[in-house]
Design a protein around this motif. Structure first.
Motif, PDB file in Angstrom:
ATOM      1  N   SER A  42       0.844  -1.194   0.000  1.00 40.35           N
ATOM      2  CA  SER A  42       0.000   0.000   0.000  1.00 40.35           C
ATOM      3  C   SER A  42       0.881   1.246   0.000  1.00 40.35           C
ATOM      4  CB  SER A  42      -0.944   0.001   1.199  1.00 40.35           C
ATOM      5  OG  SER A  42      -0.201   0.084   2.390  1.00 40.35           O
ATOM      6  N   THR A  43       0.446   2.254  -0.672  1.00 33.56           N
ATOM      7  CA  THR A  43       1.113   3.541  -0.908  1.00 33.56           C
ATOM      8  C   THR A  43       2.388   3.426  -1.745  1.00 33.56           C
ATOM      9  OG1 THR A  43       2.462   3.719   1.121  1.00 33.56           O
ATOM     10  CG2 THR A  43       0.164   4.505   1.246  1.00 33.56           C
ATOM     11  N   ALA A  44       2.716   2.250  -2.236  1.00 35.31           N
ATOM     12  CA  ALA A  44       3.833   2.082  -3.171  1.00 35.31           C
ATOM     13  C   ALA A  44       3.291   2.214  -4.588  1.00 35.31           C
ATOM     14  CB  ALA A  44       4.497   0.723  -2.986  1.00 35.31           C
ATOM     15  N   SER A  45       4.165   2.605  -5.512  1.00 43.44           N
ATOM     16  CA  SER A  45       3.751   2.794  -6.897  1.00 43.44           C
ATOM     17  C   SER A  45       4.819   2.232  -7.829  1.00 43.44           C
ATOM     18  CB  SER A  45       3.532   4.280  -7.178  1.00 43.44           C
ATOM     19  OG  SER A  45       3.149   4.467  -8.532  1.00 43.44           O
ATOM     20  N   LEU A  46       4.398   1.300  -8.696  1.00 47.37           N
ATOM     21  CA  LEU A  46       5.300   0.674  -9.659  1.00 47.37           C
ATOM     22  C   LEU A  46       4.828   1.001 -11.064  1.00 47.37           C
ATOM     23  CD1 LEU A  46       7.599  -1.296 -10.445  1.00 47.37           C
ATOM     24  CD2 LEU A  46       5.918  -3.151 -10.240  1.00 47.37           C
ATOM     25  N   THR A  47       5.705   1.611 -11.853  1.00 45.80           N
ATOM     26  CA  THR A  47       5.445   1.821 -13.273  1.00 45.80           C
ATOM     27  C   THR A  47       6.345   0.860 -14.021  1.00 45.80           C
ATOM     28  OG1 THR A  47       4.868   4.138 -12.951  1.00 45.80           O
ATOM     29  CG2 THR A  47       5.468   3.465 -15.188  1.00 45.80           C
ATOM     30  N   ALA A  48       5.732  -0.078 -14.728  1.00 44.24           N
ATOM     31  CA  ALA A  48       6.472  -1.144 -15.389  1.00 44.24           C
ATOM     32  C   ALA A  48       6.502  -0.928 -16.893  1.00 44.24           C
ATOM     33  CB  ALA A  48       5.837  -2.492 -15.068  1.00 44.24           C
ATOM     34  N   THR A  49       7.690  -1.033 -17.464  1.00 43.73           N
ATOM     35  CA  THR A  49       7.838  -0.998 -18.908  1.00 43.73           C
ATOM     36  C   THR A  49       8.202  -2.389 -19.380  1.00 43.73           C
ATOM     37  OG1 THR A  49      10.154  -0.374 -18.700  1.00 43.73           O
ATOM     38  CG2 THR A  49       8.567   1.421 -18.935  1.00 43.73           C
ATOM     39  N   GLY A  50       8.141  -2.600 -20.659  1.00 47.00           N
ATOM     40  CA  GLY A  50       8.420  -3.924 -21.205  1.00 47.00           C
ATOM     41  C   GLY A  50       7.185  -4.796 -21.088  1.00 47.00           C
ATOM     42  N   ASN A  51       7.308  -6.010 -21.519  1.00 47.27           N
ATOM     43  CA  ASN A  51       6.199  -6.958 -21.454  1.00 47.27           C
ATOM     44  C   ASN A  51       6.299  -7.727 -20.153  1.00 47.27           C
ATOM     45  OD1 ASN A  51       5.246  -6.184 -23.988  1.00 47.27           O
ATOM     46  ND2 ASN A  51       6.709  -7.519 -24.987  1.00 47.27           N
ATOM     47  N   TRP A  52       5.287  -7.597 -19.315  1.00 50.81           N
ATOM     48  CA  TRP A  52       5.283  -8.140 -17.970  1.00 50.81           C
ATOM     49  C   TRP A  52       5.165  -9.658 -18.017  1.00 50.81           C
ATOM     50  CZ3 TRP A  52       4.243  -5.224 -13.198  1.00 50.81           C
ATOM     51  CH2 TRP A  52       4.074  -6.053 -12.074  1.00 50.81           C
ATOM     52  N   VAL A  53       6.112 -10.338 -17.381  1.00 52.15           N
ATOM     53  CA  VAL A  53       6.062 -11.787 -17.206  1.00 52.15           C
ATOM     54  C   VAL A  53       6.421 -12.055 -15.751  1.00 52.15           C
ATOM     55  CG1 VAL A  53       7.032 -14.009 -17.873  1.00 52.15           C
ATOM     56  CG2 VAL A  53       6.784 -12.212 -19.586  1.00 52.15           C
ATOM     57  N   SER A  54       5.547 -12.750 -15.023  1.00 55.32           N
ATOM     58  CA  SER A  54       5.841 -13.049 -13.621  1.00 55.32           C
ATOM     59  C   SER A  54       4.980 -14.217 -13.164  1.00 55.32           C
ATOM     60  CB  SER A  54       5.568 -11.826 -12.735  1.00 55.32           C
ATOM     61  OG  SER A  54       4.185 -11.528 -12.739  1.00 55.32           O
ATOM     62  N   THR A  55       5.194 -14.625 -11.910  1.00 56.80           N
ATOM     63  CA  THR A  55       4.322 -15.639 -11.319  1.00 56.80           C
ATOM     64  C   THR A  55       3.217 -14.882 -10.590  1.00 56.80           C
ATOM     65  OG1 THR A  55       5.762 -15.841  -9.392  1.00 56.80           O
ATOM     66  CG2 THR A  55       6.124 -17.408 -11.182  1.00 56.80           C
ATOM     67  N   ALA A  56       3.025 -15.076  -9.327  1.00 54.61           N
ATOM     68  CA  ALA A  56       1.952 -14.419  -8.579  1.00 54.61           C
ATOM     69  C   ALA A  56       2.204 -12.917  -8.464  1.00 54.61           C
ATOM     70  CB  ALA A  56       1.835 -15.029  -7.188  1.00 54.61           C
TER      71      ALA A  56
END
Length: 186
Positions: free
Chosen positions: A67-81
């Motif tokens: 909470s109150t954190a902010s992630l701006t992701a570039t690229g094509n997102w690949v992850s597990t959970a």
């Protein structure tokens, strides 16, 4: 200033980034990449109060945004959970997670054309207005207070519980799954 930072690691490595404010701006870092190479026990957590712009291409880590954190992701997102309790903004064109995605924060996809997940629990706002592929290869649970905004014309799920808001007027729904999969619509 201008250096590139990569969070990596193999099986069993957990990383938590703790900061106050904008990590990229305050450190002068050139770029940040999250590139965990194993889906076994690897994780990346963005702690509360921290803002980060990062590339998540080919990361196999479980990702948590507090909470109150902010992630701006570039690229094509690949992850597990994925667990979002803060804000996630995706600027890539594809999102793929091989485990469940729990959204209890704000999720906005800019230019995202494909959203695929093994399961989705939505408790707040999930904005997929630019996406044309919405494929949940498991259960879709849109809880009370959950809002899904989807710009495509068709989507697929295995199981669906709809208690929130998801306007599917004029959209085509496919219930899919492997042989022996039971489908539930509630």
């Amino acid at each position: 200033t201008g250096k590139n930072l990569t969070f990596d690691g193999s099986a069993g490595t957990a990383t938590t980034l703790t900061c106050t404010g904008d990590f990229n701006a305050t450190t002068g870092i050139g770029s940040v990449t999250i590139a965990k190479t194993s889906s076994t026990g690897t994780s990346f957590t963005l702690a509360s109060g921290c803002t980060l712009a990062a590339n998540l291409t080919n990361s196999q880590a479980a990702v948590t945004v507090d909470s109150t954190a902010s992630l701006t992701a570039t690229g094509n997102w690949v992850s597990t959970a994925v667990t979002n309790n803060g804000t996630i903004t995706v600027n890539g064109t594809t999102w793929s997670n091989t485990n469940t995605f729990t959204n209890s924060g704000t999720f906005t996809a800019n230019n995202l054309t494909s959203f695929t997940s093994s399961g989705l629990t939505n408790n707040t706002t999930l904005d997929l207005s630019t996406s044309t592929v919405f494929d949940i290869n498991g259960s879709l649970l849109n809880n009370v207070g959950g809002v899904i905004i989807y710009g495509g014309t068709s989507f697929s799920v295995v199981n669906w519980t709809q208690n929130g808001t998801f306007d599917i007027t004029g959209k085509n729904l496919t219930f899919d799954g492997s042989a022996g999969t039971a489908t539930t619509l509630t």
